[in-house]
Motif scaffolding. Structure first.
Motif, PDB file in Angstrom:
ATOM      1  N   SER A  92       0.846  -1.194   0.000  1.00  0.00           N
ATOM      2  CA  SER A  92       0.000   0.000   0.000  1.00  0.00           C
ATOM      3  C   SER A  92       0.883   1.245   0.000  1.00  0.00           C
ATOM      4  N   PRO A  98      -6.102   1.151   4.564  1.00  0.00           N
ATOM      5  CA  PRO A  98      -5.404   0.138   5.350  1.00  0.00           C
ATOM      6  C   PRO A  98      -3.991  -0.084   4.836  1.00  0.00           C
ATOM      7  N   VAL A 100      -1.170  -2.655   3.710  1.00  0.00           N
ATOM      8  CA  VAL A 100      -1.149  -4.004   3.145  1.00  0.00           C
ATOM      9  C   VAL A 100       0.308  -4.452   3.035  1.00  0.00           C
ATOM     10  N   THR A 112      -0.868 -12.230   2.114  1.00  0.00           N
ATOM     11  CA  THR A 112      -1.053 -10.787   2.046  1.00  0.00           C
ATOM     12  C   THR A 112      -1.952 -10.384   3.210  1.00  0.00           C
ATOM     13  N   GLU A 114      -3.770  -7.362   5.699  1.00  0.00           N
ATOM     14  CA  GLU A 114      -4.304  -6.003   5.728  1.00  0.00           C
ATOM     15  C   GLU A 114      -4.443  -5.566   7.187  1.00  0.00           C
ATOM     16  N   ARG A 116      -5.453  -2.327   9.820  1.00  0.00           N
ATOM     17  CA  ARG A 116      -6.088  -1.024  10.037  1.00  0.00           C
ATOM     18  C   ARG A 116      -5.689  -0.560  11.430  1.00  0.00           C
ATOM     19  N   TRP A 123      -6.488 -11.403   5.893  1.00  0.00           N
ATOM     20  CA  TRP A 123      -5.302 -11.918   5.211  1.00  0.00           C
ATOM     21  C   TRP A 123      -5.743 -12.949   4.195  1.00  0.00           C
TER      22      TRP A 123
END
Length: 140
Positions: A92, A98, A100, A112, A114, A116, A123
């Motif tokens: 990201s 969020p 990443v 992968t 994520e 926040r 994931w």
């Protein structure tokens, strides 16, 4: 609003007051000593995890499948770094929510994740079907 942002300062002020009311100045010293010890334990864990992550290649994990099995929603980034022992490859934009990150293993399987506000929300595990498969494009 995160309740932790309110309760921690209240506890930091209230617990020494309780210690003084119960045991006088000795109670204040015991409570402040316990709070300093708690802070030092967390700082020591942070430094140990960061030392381990500094020795490994960025975005690499020993087994993406095992990482996928051990992840849980709501854990913080430090817990994931302790599991992977490596910093993730950031997918990201910087300072965007969020966040990443991706960790890849030797078989080109990858997870992968994520985050926040520093907490894991989702994931995805990708496993190539054959040796020639290429991973999907990176998340925007």
């Amino acid at each position: 609003m995160n309740l932790r942002n309110v309760l921690l300062p209240l506890a930091a002020v209230g617990l020494p007051g309780f210690g003084f009311a119960a045991y006088g100045w000795a109670g204040v010293l015991a409570v402040v000593g316990a709070m300093v010890m708690w802070g030092l334990l967390h700082f020591t864990r942070l430094v140990a995890v960061m030392k381990k992550t500094a020795r490994r290649p960025m975005g690499y994990v020993g087994s993406a499948v095992m990482l996928n099995a051990r992840l849980r929603k709501g854990v913080d980034m430090m817990h994931v770094l302790a599991l992977t022992q490596a910093l993730g490859e950031m997918l990201s934009a910087a300072d965007a929510q969020p966040e990443v990150y991706r960790w890849t293993d030797a078989s080109q399987s990858h997870v992968t994740c994520e985050f926040r506000h520093g907490k894991l929300v989702s994931w995805v595990l990708f496993r190539p079907q054959d040796g020639n498969a290429s991973p999907p494009p990176a998340a925007p």
